[in-house]
Design a protein around this motif. Structure first.
Motif, mmCIF file in Angstrom:
data_model
loop_
_atom_site.group_PDB
_atom_site.id
_atom_site.type_symbol
_atom_site.label_atom_id
_atom_site.label_comp_id
_atom_site.label_asym_id
_atom_site.label_seq_id
_atom_site.Cartn_x
_atom_site.Cartn_y
_atom_site.Cartn_z
ATOM 1 N N PRO A 144 0.820 -1.211 0.000
ATOM 2 C CA PRO A 144 0.000 0.000 0.000
ATOM 3 C C PRO A 144 0.859 1.269 0.000
ATOM 4 C CG PRO A 144 -0.741 -1.542 1.686
ATOM 5 C CD PRO A 144 0.578 -2.040 1.199
ATOM 6 N N PRO A 145 0.684 2.147 -0.975
ATOM 7 C CA PRO A 145 1.431 3.418 -0.976
ATOM 8 C C PRO A 145 1.115 4.268 0.247
ATOM 9 C CG PRO A 145 0.386 3.014 -3.113
ATOM 10 C CD PRO A 145 -0.174 2.012 -2.157
ATOM 11 N N THR A 146 -0.040 4.024 0.862
ATOM 12 C CA THR A 146 -0.467 4.830 2.001
ATOM 13 C C THR A 146 0.396 4.613 3.239
ATOM 14 O OG1 THR A 146 -2.051 3.082 2.558
ATOM 15 C CG2 THR A 146 -2.870 4.929 1.258
ATOM 16 N N LEU A 147 1.244 3.587 3.243
ATOM 17 C CA LEU A 147 2.099 3.362 4.400
ATOM 18 C C LEU A 147 3.007 4.560 4.658
ATOM 19 C CD1 LEU A 147 3.188 -0.382 3.957
ATOM 20 C CD2 LEU A 147 1.367 0.543 5.397
ATOM 21 N N SER A 148 3.298 5.311 3.617
ATOM 22 C CA SER A 148 4.190 6.463 3.750
ATOM 23 C C SER A 148 3.532 7.622 4.480
ATOM 24 C CB SER A 148 4.652 6.937 2.367
ATOM 25 O OG SER A 148 3.542 7.401 1.606
ATOM 26 N N HIS A 149 2.225 7.559 4.706
ATOM 27 C CA HIS A 149 1.532 8.651 5.372
ATOM 28 C C HIS A 149 1.975 8.798 6.819
ATOM 29 C CE1 HIS A 149 -2.058 8.421 2.332
ATOM 30 N NE2 HIS A 149 -0.914 8.786 1.782
ATOM 31 N N SER A 150 2.378 7.688 7.421
ATOM 32 C CA SER A 150 2.857 7.745 8.798
ATOM 33 C C SER A 150 4.306 8.212 8.806
ATOM 34 C CB SER A 150 2.750 6.374 9.464
ATOM 35 O OG SER A 150 3.324 6.409 10.755
ATOM 36 N N THR A 151 4.555 9.284 9.516
ATOM 37 C CA THR A 151 5.911 9.856 9.567
ATOM 38 C C THR A 151 6.718 9.331 10.746
ATOM 39 O OG1 THR A 151 5.051 11.752 10.807
ATOM 40 C CG2 THR A 151 5.173 11.963 8.409
ATOM 41 N N SER A 152 6.180 8.348 11.467
ATOM 42 C CA SER A 152 6.885 7.797 12.628
ATOM 43 C C SER A 152 7.541 6.456 12.339
ATOM 44 C CB SER A 152 5.905 7.641 13.802
ATOM 45 O OG SER A 152 5.357 8.879 14.178
ATOM 46 N N PHE A 153 7.287 5.893 11.161
ATOM 47 C CA PHE A 153 7.808 4.566 10.819
ATOM 48 C C PHE A 153 9.324 4.514 10.965
ATOM 49 C CE2 PHE A 153 4.156 2.587 8.391
ATOM 50 C CZ PHE A 153 4.233 1.383 9.070
ATOM 51 N N GLY A 165 3.559 -6.569 -7.713
ATOM 52 C CA GLY A 165 3.581 -5.178 -8.152
ATOM 53 C C GLY A 165 4.936 -4.533 -7.895
ATOM 54 N N THR A 166 4.980 -3.234 -8.082
ATOM 55 C CA THR A 166 6.224 -2.490 -7.908
ATOM 56 C C THR A 166 6.311 -1.906 -6.502
ATOM 57 O OG1 THR A 166 5.177 -0.473 -8.747
ATOM 58 C CG2 THR A 166 6.283 -1.890 -10.355
ATOM 59 N N ILE A 167 7.505 -1.464 -6.161
ATOM 60 C CA ILE A 167 7.692 -0.784 -4.883
ATOM 61 C C ILE A 167 7.188 0.644 -5.040
ATOM 62 C CG2 ILE A 167 9.368 -0.013 -3.166
ATOM 63 C CD1 ILE A 167 11.177 -2.294 -4.058
ATOM 64 N N PRO A 168 6.181 1.052 -4.271
ATOM 65 C CA PRO A 168 5.659 2.419 -4.420
ATOM 66 C C PRO A 168 6.736 3.458 -4.148
ATOM 67 C CG PRO A 168 4.191 1.069 -3.070
ATOM 68 C CD PRO A 168 5.457 0.294 -3.244
ATOM 69 N N THR A 169 6.770 4.475 -4.981
ATOM 70 C CA THR A 169 7.749 5.548 -4.794
ATOM 71 C C THR A 169 7.585 6.216 -3.448
ATOM 72 O OG1 THR A 169 7.729 5.932 -7.181
ATOM 73 C CG2 THR A 169 8.672 7.662 -5.806
ATOM 74 N N SER A 170 6.342 6.323 -2.993
ATOM 75 C CA SER A 170 6.093 6.965 -1.704
ATOM 76 C C SER A 170 6.754 6.195 -0.565
ATOM 77 C CB SER A 170 4.589 7.077 -1.455
ATOM 78 O OG SER A 170 3.978 5.795 -1.491
ATOM 79 N N PRO A 192 13.043 1.811 -7.107
ATOM 80 C CA PRO A 192 13.351 3.237 -6.974
ATOM 81 C C PRO A 192 14.461 3.435 -5.956
ATOM 82 C CG PRO A 192 11.334 2.706 -5.802
ATOM 83 C CD PRO A 192 11.734 1.462 -6.549
ATOM 84 N N ARG A 193 14.987 4.613 -5.918
ATOM 85 C CA ARG A 193 16.035 4.907 -4.942
ATOM 86 C C ARG A 193 15.428 4.844 -3.542
ATOM 87 N NH1 ARG A 193 19.621 10.470 -4.369
ATOM 88 N NH2 ARG A 193 20.937 9.745 -2.644
#
Length: 271
Positions: A144-153, A165-170, A192-193
């Protein structure tokens, strides 16, 4: 006589039920706060979506007075759920999207089970989540690209599943990550990087980092500490000499009542 006893029992049962109804009407049991109620309902839904062959979640009961006493749960002093630690419990079934209602959650460890289905994208709503370990399960679908929404990970482990699928850029741009492990899935496309301090994408046969065949299916760890390279033998000797000189000087300075001229002569001799 028998009928008389039956009538007495019926009267007693009616009296008991009426008494308890009146008692709880005027003296209700202690209630949980609204926030904790939502979290309890969320955990009950998570429990219902999982198959628990060993009964490790048996005391997850919405009638419990103290849900913080539940097994595999850690709470804050305010009674909010901070962590779920149910690794190696032979759990199967799916992970309910209601997990997003555990807004104080910091740690989820469900590794080494048999949980299937998609990773709920709603997990991205957990702003306090630091660790998510879903490794060694049977999760499918995309990351899920939405995992990046959390800034505490800080730790995100999704390895040893069947993700596609691909690794989401987010997700790749999550600079706060200390560890990102996506190894041994069915991911595809260019990598992606990645900005995590350490990461692993090995074991994905269809993945390439630069698009060239020789770079496919490779691990790409980033150093987590400084490393020193030696350009030549001369450089190595100079580094060793510097270290030796520094240690010698420190040892000399520790000698009590050492006159300055003796200290200077000792330094000169060592040079």
């Amino acid at each position: 006589m028998v009928n008389r006893r039956r009538e007495v029992k019926k009267s007693y049962a009616l009296f008991s039920s009426t008494f308890f109804c009146i008692f709880f009407l005027f003296f209700p049991p202690a209630e949980l706060s609204d926030g904790v109620k939502y979290e309890v309902l969320a955990l009950i839904e998570i429990k219902s979506s999982l198959i628990d062959p060993h009964g490790v979640l048996v005391n997850w009961d919405n009638a419990a007075v103290d849900p913080c006493s539940w097994d595999l749960i850690t709470c804050s002093p305010d009674g909010f759920f901070l962590s779920i630690g149910a690794s190696d419990q032979s759990l199967s079934g799916t992970l309910a999207s209601s997990i997003c209602n555990l807004t104080y959650l910091q740690t989820v460890r469900l590794q080494n089970n048999n949980i299937r289905g998609n990773i709920p994208p709603e997990i991205g709503r957990l702003m306090k989540l630091k660790t998510l370990d879903l490794s060694n399960n049977n999760f499918t679908g995309q990351i899920p690209p939405t995992l990046s929404h959390s800034t505490s990970f800080q730790y995100l482990r999704l390895n040893n599943n069947s993700l596609t699928g691909t690794i989401p850029t987010s997700v790749a741009n999550m600079t706060q990550l200390i560890l990102l492990d996506l190894s041994y899935n069915n991911l595809s496309g260019p990598v992606p990087r990645l900005h995590a301090n350490a990461y692993n994408v090995i074991g994905n046969p269809q993945i390439c980092s630069t698009g060239t065949e020789e770079d496919c299916n490779r691990t790409h760890p980033k150093p987590t500490s400084l490393t020193f390279t030696e350009s030549s033998d001369g450089g190595t000797k100079n580094q060793k000499f510097t270290v030796q000189f520094g240690l010698s000087l420190a040892c000399i300075l520790l000698v009590d009542h050492c006159p300055w001229f003796l200290l200077r002569e000792k330094i000169i001799r060592r040079l």
